[in-house]
Every structure is written in structure tokens, then in C-alpha cells.
Design an enzyme around this catalytic site. Structure first.
Site, PDB file in Angstrom:
ATOM      1  CE  LYS A 178      -4.547  -1.493   1.039  1.00 50.60           C
ATOM      2  NZ  LYS A 178      -4.374  -2.893   1.501  1.00 50.60           N
ATOM      3  CB  SER A 228      -0.317  -8.425  -0.845  1.00 49.19           C
ATOM      4  OG  SER A 228      -1.140  -9.225  -0.011  1.00 49.19           O
TER       5      SER A 228
HETATM    6  C1  LIG Z   1      -5.131  -3.909   1.110  1.00 50.23           C
HETATM    7  C2  LIG Z   1      -4.523  -5.249   0.996  1.00 50.23           C
HETATM    8  C3  LIG Z   1      -4.937  -6.178   0.016  1.00 50.23           C
HETATM    9  C4  LIG Z   1      -6.089  -5.912  -0.920  1.00 50.23           C
HETATM   10  O1  LIG Z   1      -5.881  -4.780  -1.716  1.00 50.23           O
HETATM   11  P1  LIG Z   1      -7.100  -4.052  -2.451  1.00 50.23           P
HETATM   12  O2  LIG Z   1      -6.488  -2.987  -3.238  1.00 50.23           O
HETATM   13  O3  LIG Z   1      -8.024  -3.535  -1.378  1.00 50.23           O
HETATM   14  O4  LIG Z   1      -7.809  -5.076  -3.272  1.00 50.23           O
HETATM   15  C5  LIG Z   1      -4.252  -7.387  -0.072  1.00 50.23           C
HETATM   16  N1  LIG Z   1      -3.246  -7.686   0.775  1.00 50.23           N
HETATM   17  C6  LIG Z   1      -2.838  -6.836   1.728  1.00 50.23           C
HETATM   18  C7  LIG Z   1      -1.711  -7.246   2.613  1.00 50.23           C
HETATM   19  C8  LIG Z   1      -3.443  -5.582   1.873  1.00 50.23           C
HETATM   20  O5  LIG Z   1      -3.023  -4.747   2.831  1.00 50.23           O
END
Ligand SMILES: *Cc1c(COP(=O)(O)O)cnc(C)c1O
Length: 335
Positions: free
Chosen positions: A57, A310
Site C-alpha cells: 500500500k 502482499s
Molecule cells: C489492502 C490489501 C490487500 C487488498 O488490496 P485491495 O487494493 O483492497 O484489493 C491485499 N493484501 C494486503 C496485505 C493488503 O493490505
């Protein structure tokens, strides 16, 4: 609808990549021996959980802050997220000489509040729910002129997340399938826009939890819908897509080839595999790509697979619980 008609194009994502270069990490991409053996094709892992603040993010938040006018940056930015977006915005604002105000309800755990403060944000604790925190955001925008940076439904945020797609194609030029964790769809929309523009034949598949899969339900219904929320190991995937969604709904509807849903048991197995086989600590949301492969839910794999780990912001008591065989979220216990 062609790619160029979407609110975020390859050119926007390439501009974002130039803008945020040097301010975010270009995270490593590594081969997974275990998943390559399992799938019979090369499987590569984008180690985005090593990103500064522990999740992707920071890409979107940094791009959004950098695209503000100087006077907007001077007034400060605001959001209602207690999770990875809140952390990212706090860090990005401070790094660019601005300041973030993060609004949260009284129910948020102290360690989350402390972490956001440590990253230099002003924390405003108000009300008993996320909705009341959002009302405070709206008030600060209206009365104090702060600029809201949304967690996903914003072109600058989507373009920032899309820089991951550019890196994936560079890291694995012969990629055939990309697996993306999916909630509000900022990551999936950005990655799909980049990957499809560069490699139209690559399949981009969103992966999420079956408990409260708002994007899947909305695409099924033809417009954004509300879904019931549940506790999940993949807590970063919680929340809706916004009934007045402007960017990510149409992009995910048009650009994703499929959306795959996972049970809590499957997500837990993904976290255990990441730890035991890949030696990586990742949160539930970051484990869904691995989990989907382990569960055999990605069909017709006909070439190299890239997946995005992520984030890693998991409570370590929760992580140990999963590693020791637990498949449930301890959030109720902790709260
Ligand atoms: C926010 C987030 C997501 C999902 O992202 P979106 O853009 O809301 O679809 C996936 N994994 C992690 C670790 C996140 O913080």
C-alpha cells in the site's frame, strides 16, 4: 471497452513508477522450488511483504501524496484505515513533508494505534465503529481542508499499486498467469491494467476469501453491493468496495479473468506453506496466492505463474497459532 478507456492506463502507471522510484523498495522476485514442483511450471513469488511498512500500500499512498498540489500537501492528508493503508499513508505523508491524520474507532487495539503514531501520523480516536471514524474524516475534509486519500478507489492509488504489475512483467517476461490478492480492488485493477497492456494474453486472477467477497458479489450483481462481514485470517481483505465505487469496480469487472475464493482452512495452509517452505512470515491476505495453488483452485495452468505476497502485518501471536495448526482468526479473543 479498451484498456485506454479506463481511468488508469499504462501511461499513468509508468508515470507513477517514475514518481515513486527511490521512495519505495523494488521488492525481490524469487522462484519457489516447492510450488514449481507442485504445479509443474515455474512459480515465482513477488516478496512485496518486504516493502517498507510491510505491505504494497505504500506504492499507492506515495503516488497519491506526490500528485497533490503543494498547498494540499501543506494542509495534510486523512484516512480512516487502521490497517496497511493507514500505515502507508502515515509513512508517505511524513516522507514528503506532509502529515497524515488517521481516524479510528475506540475499539481499535492499542498496538495498532501506537504503530500508526510511530510512523508520524496524528491519530484521532472517535466513536465506536469504522463508519463513525469515516464521518470524522468527512468532517476534517469539509471543515479543515484536509485531503482524503482513499485506500483503493482512487486513480492515483490504483496507478501506484499498478507499478507492481510493471515489475512482475520485468521479473518474469514469459509469465502466463498472475495471481493477485483482492479486496477493494486497487491492487488487482492496477496490476491487471499494467500486465494486460504489456502482455494481453496473460491471465490475471483475483484471489480472496469466501467470507465477504464484495468484489465478486458486486460483479455478479452487475453493480456494487454490500456483503456481510466476518472475522477472517485475511483481515486485510475485509470491507466492501463502496456503493458509489468509481474506479476499481469497472476495472476489475473488465480486466480480471476470474476471481477465486478460499476458505479459512485454505488460507491458513497458505500461511504455513509460506513459513515452512519459503521461510517467509506473511499475513493471511498475503497468503492467498499460495493458498489458491495448494488448493488446486487455479485451473488450466499452461505456463509460468507469478504471485504477490502482499503483506506481512500479522499479529505474531496469531501467526504462531496458525503455524501450530490453528485455522481460525483470534481477533475476537484479542478484541
Ligand atoms: C489492502 C490489501 C490487500 C487488498 O488490496 P485491495 O487494493 O483492497 O484489493 C491485499 N493484501 C494486503 C496485505 C493488503 O493490505
Amino acid at each position: 471497452m479498451s484498456l485506454a478507456d479506463h481511468p488508469v492506463t499504462l501511461a499513468d502507471i509508468e508515470a507513477a513508477a517514475r514518481r515513486i522510484s527511490g521512495r519505495i523498495l523494488r521488492t525481490p522476485f524469487v522462484n519457489s522450488a516447492s510450488l514449481t514442483a507442485l504445479c509443474g511450471v515455474p512459480v515465482g513469488l513477488k516478496l512485496e511483504h518486504h516493502q517498507t511498512t510491510g505491505a504494497f500500500k505504500l506504492r499507492g499512498a506515495t503516488n497519491a501524496v506526490l500528485t497533490l498540489q503543494p498547498d494540499e500537501r501543506a494542509r495534510g492528508v486523512v484516512a480512516a484505515s487502521t490497517g496497511n493503508h493507514g500505515r502507508a499513508l502515515a509513512h508517505a505523508a511524513r516522507a514528503e513533508g506532509s502529515v497524515a491524520t488517521i481516524c479510528m474507532s475506540r475499539l481499535v487495539l492499542k498496538n495498532k494505534v501506537d504503530e500508526i503514531r510511530r510512523l508520524g501520523a496524528h491519530v484521532r480516536i472517535i466513536g465506536k465503529s469504522q463508519d463513525e471514524a469515516q464521518e470524522e474524516v468527512d468532517r476534517l475534509v469539509r471543515e479543515d481542508g484536509l485531503v482524503m486519500v482513499p485506500p483503493f478507489d482512487d486513480p492515483a492509488v490504483v496507478a501506484g499499486q499498478g507499478t507492481l504489475g510493471l515489475e512482475l512483467v520485468e521479473d518474469m517476461p514469459d509469465v502466463s498467469v498472475v495471481l493477485v490478492p483482492l479486496s477493494g480492488g486497487g491492487l488487482a485493477a492496477g496490476v491487471a491494467a499494467a500486465v494486460k497492456a504489456l502482455k494481453p494474453k496473460v491471465r490475471v486472477i483475483g484471489v480472496t476469501m469466501e467470507r465477504g467477497a464484495a468484489m465478486k458479489a458486486s460483479i455478479g450483481a452487475g453493480s456494487p453491493v454490500l456483503v456481510e462481514e466476518f472475522q477472517s485470517l485475511a483481515d486485510s481483505l475485509g470491507g466492501g468496495i463502496g456503493l458509489d465505487n468509481k474506479v476499481t469496480f469497472a476495472m476489475c469487472r473488465d480486466l480480471l479473468d476470474d476471481i477465486v475464493l478460499l476458505s479459512e482452512d485454505e488460507i491458513a495452509a497458505g500461511m504455513r506453506h509460506a513459513y515452512g517452505q519459503e521461510r517467509e512470515i506473511i499475513e493471511g491476505a498475503g497468503a492467498v496466492g499460495i493458498a489458491a495453488l495448494l488448493a488446486g483452485k487455479i485451473k488450466a495452468i499452461d505456463g509460468p505463474v507469478a504471485l504477490i505476497l502482499s503483506g506481512r502485518n500479522v499479529d505474531m501471536v496469531q501467526h504462531r497459532h496458525v503455524i501450530n495448526g490453528g485455522n481460525d482468526s483470534m481477533a475476537e479473543v484479542a478484541a
